[in-house]
Design an enzyme around this catalytic site. Structure first.
Site, PDB file in Angstrom:
ATOM      1  N   ASP A 170       0.817  -1.327  -0.085  1.00 43.40           N
ATOM      2  CA  ASP A 170       0.422   0.116   0.032  1.00 43.40           C
ATOM      3  C   ASP A 170       0.609   1.490  -0.027  1.00 43.40           C
ATOM      4  O   ASP A 170       0.702   2.008   1.026  1.00 43.40           O
ATOM      5  CB  ASP A 170      -0.947   0.228   0.703  1.00 43.40           C
ATOM      6  N   ASP A 173      -4.627  -0.569  -1.660  1.00 40.90           N
ATOM      7  CA  ASP A 173      -6.111  -0.287  -1.377  1.00 40.90           C
ATOM      8  C   ASP A 173      -7.108   0.102  -2.877  1.00 40.90           C
ATOM      9  O   ASP A 173      -6.418   1.619  -2.571  1.00 40.90           O
ATOM     10  CB  ASP A 173      -6.417   0.889  -0.390  1.00 40.90           C
ATOM     11  N   HIS A 189     -10.289   1.254  -2.958  1.00 42.81           N
ATOM     12  CA  HIS A 189     -11.883   1.100  -3.188  1.00 42.81           C
ATOM     13  C   HIS A 189     -13.319   1.859  -3.690  1.00 42.81           C
ATOM     14  O   HIS A 189     -12.317   3.066  -4.381  1.00 42.81           O
ATOM     15  CB  HIS A 189     -12.099   1.925  -1.230  1.00 42.81           C
ATOM     16  N   HIS A 195     -10.240   7.212   1.483  1.00 45.05           N
ATOM     17  CA  HIS A 195      -8.903   7.346   0.929  1.00 45.05           C
ATOM     18  C   HIS A 195      -8.426   6.258  -0.053  1.00 45.05           C
ATOM     19  O   HIS A 195      -9.781   5.140  -0.318  1.00 45.05           O
ATOM     20  CB  HIS A 195      -8.122   6.675   2.411  1.00 45.05           C
ATOM     21  N   LYS A 244      -7.405  -4.323  -3.693  1.00 42.13           N
ATOM     22  CA  LYS A 244      -7.494  -5.208  -2.331  1.00 42.13           C
ATOM     23  C   LYS A 244      -8.914  -4.484  -2.104  1.00 42.13           C
ATOM     24  O   LYS A 244      -8.738  -2.722  -2.300  1.00 42.13           O
ATOM     25  CB  LYS A 244      -7.323  -5.404  -1.231  1.00 42.13           C
ATOM     26  N   CYS A 248      -2.397  -2.642   7.424  1.00 39.72           N
ATOM     27  CA  CYS A 248      -2.346  -3.950   5.972  1.00 39.72           C
ATOM     28  C   CYS A 248      -1.457  -4.471   6.494  1.00 39.72           C
ATOM     29  O   CYS A 248      -0.870  -5.902   6.010  1.00 39.72           O
ATOM     30  CB  CYS A 248      -2.511  -3.011   4.995  1.00 39.72           C
TER      31      CYS A 248
END
Ligand code: VGL
Ligand code: ZN
Length: 201
Positions: free
Chosen positions: A16, A58, A60, A77, A102, A141
């Site tokens: 990340d 990440d 999202h 974020h 992810k 994470c």
């Protein structure tokens, strides 16, 4: 202090390293930029040995369940496709870096790069038996990725100087490192000629 000899079966997992987790980002990790130089060192070590490099992110949706507006704990974020979700351009990822996205659906969060992804199967497909993990954030994470790596049966090296913590509660980062080591991870430090185990257990 024993030297770690890299070879067939090794892979690097960079967790990340996205703008939103770096200082100035919406969920900036304090001193997060300090990991850029050590991670570039790791990238050079692994790519010089032609070893696989994985980069998780990440990824999202705008209405992700971990965002405060949806009742979650975090400010928005790493919304897929935005600048904040991009990897820092200061990192020298080789062109053949394997990107693992992810938590890319609204309903589920995933701190671990193994959670809901093909990471374990891609590691096994490449004959990987030992991973080294670095990146952000130590207490979320990275901790969860390392825990899953160990549970999946991979030998796991952690590089504390190449990770930083959110530290919502002071000490979360060092407790996370202690926990990773207690679960079987081997902490290493970076030297001029490669990695050295910090302790032999
Ligand atoms: C992370 C908080 C929320 C991380 C991701 O990458 O450690 N932390 N989402
Ligand atoms: Zn997130």
């Amino acid at each position: 202090m024993s030297a770690i000899k890299l070879g067939k079966g090794d892979a690097l997992i960079v967790v990340d390293m996205q703008y939103d987790f770096l200082p100035g980002g919406s969920l900036g990790v304090p001193a997060g930029h300090e990991v850029i130089a050590p991670i570039n060192h790791l990238l050079a070590l692994y790519s010089d040995c032609k070893l696989p490099i994985f980069a998780s992110r990440d990824w999202h949706p705008a209405d992700h369940c971990s965002f405060r507006e949806q009742g979650g704990p975090w400010p928005p974020h790493c919304v897929a496709g935005t600048h904040g979700a991009e990897f820092s351009a200061e990192l020298a990822f080789p062109d053949d870096t394997i990107v693992i996205s992810k938590a890319d659906t609204a309903q589920a969060d995933a701190y671990s790069a193994f959670n809901g992804t093909t990471l374990a199967s891609q590691l096994r497909a490449r004959g990987v038996t030992r991973v080294a993990v670095c990146g952000l954030a130590t207490d979320y994470c990275v901790l969860n990725t390392v825990t899953d790596a160990l549970e999946e049966g991979f030998e796991t090296l952690i590089v504390p100087e190449a990770m930083r913590a959110v530290d919502v509660h002071p000490g979360d980062g060092s407790r996370a490192i202690d926990r990773m080591v207690a679960r079987g991870a081997v902490a290493v430090r970076l030297g001029e000629h490669g990695m050295t185990a910090l302790s032999v257990s």
